[in-house]
Design a protein around this motif. Sequence first.
Motif, short mmCIF file in Angstrom:
data_model
loop_
_atom_site.label_atom_id
_atom_site.label_comp_id
_atom_site.label_asym_id
_atom_site.label_seq_id
_atom_site.Cartn_x
_atom_site.Cartn_y
_atom_site.Cartn_z
N ALA A 307 3.43 -24.38 24.30
CA ALA A 307 4.89 -24.47 23.19
C ALA A 307 4.16 -24.25 21.91
CB ALA A 307 4.76 -25.95 22.66
N TYR A 308 3.05 -23.71 21.69
CA TYR A 308 2.87 -23.40 20.26
C TYR A 308 3.22 -21.81 20.59
CZ TYR A 308 -0.45 -21.47 16.77
OH TYR A 308 -0.37 -20.39 15.23
N SER A 311 6.63 -21.54 20.50
CA SER A 311 7.39 -21.27 18.68
C SER A 311 6.69 -20.39 17.64
CB SER A 311 6.44 -22.17 18.06
OG SER A 311 7.14 -22.84 16.97
N CYS A 312 5.54 -19.89 18.25
CA CYS A 312 5.29 -18.79 17.54
C CYS A 312 6.09 -17.02 18.14
CB CYS A 312 3.91 -18.16 17.44
SG CYS A 312 3.17 -19.46 16.76
N ASP A 315 9.65 -17.94 16.08
CA ASP A 315 10.16 -17.32 14.95
C ASP A 315 9.33 -15.94 15.15
OD1 ASP A 315 10.37 -19.74 14.32
OD2 ASP A 315 8.87 -21.00 14.25
#
Length: 485
Positions: A307-308, A311-312, A315
């Motif tokens: 998930a991290y 998200s990166c 973005d």
Amino acid sequence: MTAQFGRPADAAHFLISYSPADERWATWIAWELELAGYRTVLQAWDFVPGTNFIDFMDRAIRQSAAVIAVLSNNYLRSRYGRLEWQAAFRSSPDDPQRRLITVRIEDFDPDGLLATITYVDLVGAADERDARQRLLRRVGEAMRGRAKPTVGPGFPAGPTAARRDDELPAGQPPPQAAAHHPRLRMRHPPAYPPQRSAARAANAEVTLLHLPGPRFARQPSGGSVPHQPAKELLEALSAGVERLLAAGGARPDALLISGNLTAAGGIREFDEALTFLTRLRGVLDLDVRRIAVVPGPRDVNHAACRAYFASCEADEVTPQPPYWDKWRHYFRFFAELYDGVDGPTFDRHRPWSVFEMPDLSLVVAGINSTMAESHRPDDHYGLVGDAQARWFARHLDRYRSMGWLTAGLIGHAAEPAAADAVRDHDSVSSLLVPRLHLIVSPPGPCDGGADCDPTLIRLSTGAAGDVRSRVIASVPVHRPSDDRP
């Protein structure tokens, strides 16, 4: 008593609210109250595996007659302790002393709203009987709703009659009734005053219980049985320790867990681990400050890591090692285990830990070897990292200069030749090994064999100042197979 303060007939009278660091005092208070005929809720006794902690405490606060807060500096730092006493206070704002009973066990002055509550002061108690009378007197007042004495006053114009303070409060069975009490008969009476574990004398031996990762697993609905049931492991450890004590062995001075508390770093798995350690502290009679734990590769949550990264990607930024989100559930577990305890930390700025045990003259370096671990297949290896190794090197020198024993705890194999050894073992060998008297690590991938059983390690200082360590016993327990992909 059936419905006092809205309490159901079969609910507990009191919830004991305390910091893990004060568990010995909380246990003594609960023991005395139950022996006097009251029913208590104590996390160390009643928080069973599979229970949501927040739901458990919320239900206990709502259904109990009152909350008994064990006041200490540790308690004031406790996040959950604060939530519990504030919930009790809000439930009866006009007369909070009916829903919140405070018991002071350290010499300090409560402030804020706690200062408005008249506390039971055990700091100045002359002995155990005095402490028991102070506690039961205040509890009786809360239950009756008034402070009327149980002994009538003497005639004002005549000689004062002696008060029979040695009498047991109404309804309290004699001390030997604990042998037949359904909740007390299987427990050892707590000592008074409840103290931390005895300090180590100079050049004496320290016994460490090493528990390789229990890997508690929570399967989806309809799935297979959890890999390592907490109850099963707790019973095996309890029986093993009792056998060792019966044979003349020493009770462990500290507990070291070398990672892999969970099977996959899941939130419910860590709840199970927290419950297990809460119960195990009672079995071993260990203060929470005598427990050291580090993350292992299985304690990394791959879903959180994915998930991290996602998200990166959204973005349009590059994921930054060591990918902190992967330890999200381990961080919560760590914070709850040491809630209110001044010392051990594990956070985003320093994802490793130091466990000081001054009464043993021992420090445990909680080395995090999962710095590289992630959901990506190429990242499944152990790594300490230069920054962490150098940080420990600087700090361990100070403990060695103080004459302390120094131990390292790591979640990957310490031997360079091992299949799961850390990749930067050269850095670990040059910076850390010379500063450590002992390195405690997993024996390797566990396949259910005896090599993965908990072991007792004896660390001792000789007359010449040399420190020696040796495994003195093992505690056979059932182990699951290593089947994580």
